[in-house]
Design a protein around this motif. Structure first.
Motif, mmCIF file in Angstrom:
data_model
loop_
_atom_site.group_PDB
_atom_site.id
_atom_site.type_symbol
_atom_site.label_atom_id
_atom_site.label_comp_id
_atom_site.label_asym_id
_atom_site.label_seq_id
_atom_site.Cartn_x
_atom_site.Cartn_y
_atom_site.Cartn_z
ATOM 1 N N ASN A 1 0.804 -1.227 0.000
ATOM 2 C CA ASN A 1 0.000 0.000 0.000
ATOM 3 C C ASN A 1 0.836 1.274 0.000
ATOM 4 N N ILE A 2 2.100 1.188 0.315
ATOM 5 C CA ILE A 2 2.872 2.419 0.499
ATOM 6 C C ILE A 2 2.886 3.245 -0.793
ATOM 7 N N THR A 3 2.907 4.561 -0.607
ATOM 8 C CA THR A 3 2.755 5.475 -1.748
ATOM 9 C C THR A 3 3.972 6.345 -2.008
ATOM 10 N N THR A 4 4.952 6.345 -1.095
ATOM 11 C CA THR A 4 6.148 7.167 -1.302
ATOM 12 C C THR A 4 6.787 6.831 -2.645
ATOM 13 N N SER A 5 7.103 7.868 -3.401
ATOM 14 C CA SER A 5 7.644 7.703 -4.753
ATOM 15 C C SER A 5 9.166 7.761 -4.731
ATOM 16 N N ILE A 6 9.793 6.781 -5.396
ATOM 17 C CA ILE A 6 11.240 6.797 -5.631
ATOM 18 C C ILE A 6 11.426 6.769 -7.154
ATOM 19 N N ARG A 7 11.715 7.928 -7.732
ATOM 20 C CA ARG A 7 11.706 8.072 -9.195
ATOM 21 C C ARG A 7 13.129 8.287 -9.722
ATOM 22 N N ARG A 8 13.489 7.509 -10.733
ATOM 23 C CA ARG A 8 14.819 7.653 -11.336
ATOM 24 C C ARG A 8 14.863 8.938 -12.159
ATOM 25 N N ASP A 9 15.940 9.704 -11.978
ATOM 26 C CA ASP A 9 16.140 10.939 -12.736
ATOM 27 C C ASP A 9 17.623 11.051 -13.068
ATOM 28 N N GLY A 10 17.980 10.536 -14.237
ATOM 29 C CA GLY A 10 19.383 10.552 -14.624
ATOM 30 C C GLY A 10 20.209 9.653 -13.718
ATOM 31 N N ASP A 11 21.223 10.220 -13.105
ATOM 32 C CA ASP A 11 22.104 9.468 -12.201
ATOM 33 C C ASP A 11 21.613 9.480 -10.765
ATOM 34 N N ASP A 12 20.416 10.008 -10.541
ATOM 35 C CA ASP A 12 19.877 10.137 -9.189
ATOM 36 C C ASP A 12 18.522 9.439 -9.082
ATOM 37 N N TYR A 13 18.079 9.294 -7.830
ATOM 38 C CA TYR A 13 16.681 8.989 -7.531
ATOM 39 C C TYR A 13 16.111 10.173 -6.753
ATOM 40 N N VAL A 14 14.841 10.485 -7.026
ATOM 41 C CA VAL A 14 14.158 11.573 -6.336
ATOM 42 C C VAL A 14 13.016 10.969 -5.520
ATOM 43 N N ILE A 15 12.964 11.325 -4.240
ATOM 44 C CA ILE A 15 12.027 10.704 -3.301
ATOM 45 C C ILE A 15 11.025 11.742 -2.833
ATOM 46 N N ASN A 16 9.732 11.369 -2.901
ATOM 47 C CA ASN A 16 8.664 12.216 -2.379
ATOM 48 C C ASN A 16 7.670 11.351 -1.616
ATOM 49 N N GLY A 17 7.307 11.799 -0.423
ATOM 50 C CA GLY A 17 6.330 11.050 0.360
ATOM 51 C C GLY A 17 6.355 11.462 1.819
ATOM 52 N N ARG A 18 5.490 10.820 2.588
ATOM 53 C CA ARG A 18 5.382 11.094 4.022
ATOM 54 C C ARG A 18 5.419 9.768 4.778
ATOM 55 N N LYS A 19 6.263 9.701 5.795
ATOM 56 C CA LYS A 19 6.398 8.520 6.641
ATOM 57 C C LYS A 19 6.106 8.898 8.094
ATOM 58 N N TRP A 20 5.738 7.879 8.885
ATOM 59 C CA TRP A 20 5.613 8.172 10.309
ATOM 60 C C TRP A 20 5.848 6.924 11.148
ATOM 61 N N PHE A 21 5.974 7.169 12.464
ATOM 62 C CA PHE A 21 6.388 6.155 13.425
ATOM 63 C C PHE A 21 7.751 5.590 13.020
ATOM 64 N N ILE A 22 8.645 6.507 12.643
ATOM 65 C CA ILE A 22 9.980 6.126 12.203
ATOM 66 C C ILE A 22 10.911 6.180 13.418
ATOM 67 N N THR A 23 11.036 5.026 14.048
ATOM 68 C CA THR A 23 11.790 4.919 15.293
ATOM 69 C C THR A 23 13.248 5.305 15.079
ATOM 70 N N ASN A 24 13.757 6.092 16.022
ATOM 71 C CA ASN A 24 15.172 6.465 16.090
ATOM 72 C C ASN A 24 15.527 7.678 15.249
#
Length: 413
Positions: A148-171
């Motif tokens: 179900n996760i919706t965070t996007s990891i999109r390839r852009d040339g030599d990089d990846y671009v990340i967009n999304g929201r996470k929570w309960f990320i311990t530490n």
């Protein structure tokens, strides 16, 4: 199945108990005082870690080690009684570099990292020089189903671009947290379990914003269970962990041992609660009798011992099976104990709180905090209900339809 302690485990167990009695238990009040005063990390943590490393009580959790990886190379079964001891004090695992979520992240990097990723992130983690977080859960979807996760990891040339929201990320709020392993979708149109990937994101990358560190049951954890926004976060393509589309498989590899580590520590926490309860019941009198002489409280003690022993045996069986056939083949045993152990932890702790009366609700004992974490563990690494569904499916699949005729008596005509 043989659950006796190996000579090596027993030697480490004795060393660990001596270390706890000498260096950990006496510092519980000081640790609490520094946290309450806003001092974090606590001033003596690094000294304790250096002592633990010097005594060979380091990275106890990681079964298979390369020559360049520090640790003991214990099996899961050998580690279980040691993790149980660590579970008696909530912060003790960090002293021995055996704390979640770092353990799971180290296992991931140990299994799947490139040489460059190992050098940059795994080695500092194994040495206890940095901390880490694992960013999978999202607030807007039912993340117990990782598809179900919706965070996007999109390839852009030599990089990846990340967009999304996470929570309960311990530490994530720990000052020494330097890296996040983020799970997101690289191809939403691929086969369901091939859409996800994992990528390594340095904590200080532009666009990584910690929105808040919510309390759990009104308990503040300075390490955090953070809500994080990733807004156009750009990292090199070389930060991808494994291959595109392997994220779901990597998550399952990470969660197997990590789940039973939680269970091992929960049994230790339940033992701590039972010890406190028994001592309290022998100190207090009501209506002319010590509480330990009352029938109902004796039943609390007996039921707690029954439940702890049952949970311990099931944990050891799961650890033994992971060692023998791997986490995937042991998934039923892992799900079984993942349901049982947090509930035993919570139930025994609840009885201990009842024995202490109003004091059990206060910070004067470790019980309220332990109960809070036991309740949280019923969500961590998959909620009870998901594990119950998995168990039921496996039982149905393994059933032998038609065997009931052996035991059923047909009606007489």
């Amino acid at each position: 199945m043989d659950f006796d302690h190996s000579p090596r485990t027993e030697e480490l167990r004795q060393k660990l108990m001596t270390f706890m009695e000498t260096h950990i238990y006496p510092r519980i009040p000081a640790h609490k005082a520094e946290i309450e005063a806003g001092q974090f990390p606590v001033s003596f943590m690094e000294d304790l870690k250096a002592l633990a490393k010097a005594e060979g009580l380091w990275n106890l959790f990681l079964p298979s080690l390369r020559d360049d990886e520090p640790g003991t190379g214990l099996s899961n079964l050998e580690y279980a009684p040691l993790a149980e001891i660590l579970g008696q004090v909530s912060w003790a695992s960090e002293v021995f570099n055996c704390n979640a979520p770092d353990t799971g992240n180290m296992e991931l990097l140990h299994m799947f990292a490139t040489e460059q990723q190992r050098k940059e992130w795994l080695v500092p983690l194994l040495n206890g020089e940095i901390r880490s977080a694992f960013a999978m859960t999202e607030p807007d979807v039912a993340s117990s189903d990782a598809t179900n996760i919706t965070t996007s990891i999109r390839r852009d040339g030599d990089d990846y671009v990340i967009n999304g929201r996470k929570w309960f990320i311990t530490n994530a709020c720990h000052p020494n947290c330097k890296v996040l392993i983020v799970m997101g979708k690289t191809d939403p149109n691929a086969e369901t379990h091939k859409q996800q990937s994992m990528i390594i994101v340095p904590r200080d990358t532009p666009g990584v914003e910690i929105v808040r560190n919510p309390t759990i049951l009104n308990m503040h954890d300075p390490e955090g269970h953070a809500e994080i926004v990733f807004q156009n976060v750009r990292v090199p393509a070389g930060n991808l962990l494994g291959e595109e589309g392997s994220g779901f498989a990597l998550a399952q590899a990470r969660l197997g041992p990590g789940r039973i580590h939680h269970c091992m520590r929960s049994i230790g926490a339940a033992e701590m609660a039972l010890d406190l309860m028994i001592e309290r019941l022998q100190e207090r009198k009501t209506f002319g009798k010590y509480l330990s002489e009352q029938g109902v409280t004796r039943e609390w003690i007996a039921r707690s011992r029954l439940e702890i022993e049952q949970a311990r045996l099931l944990t050891l069986k799961a650890a033994w099976k992971i060692d023998k056939v791997g986490a995937k083949a042991a998934r039923k045993e892992i799900s079984l104990i993942k349901v049982v152990a947090p509930n035993v932890h919570a139930t025994v702790t609840d009885r201990a709180m009842q024995a202490f009366g109003a004091m059990g609700l206060t910070p004067d004992t470790p019980l309220a905090d332990s109960y809070t974490w036991a309740r949280a563990l019923r969500y961590a690494d998959g909620p009870d209900e998901v594990h119950m569904q998995s168990i039921a499916k496996m039982e149905i699949k393994a059933s032998n339809r038609g065997r009931s005729a052996i035991w059923l008596t047909p009606p007489q005509r």
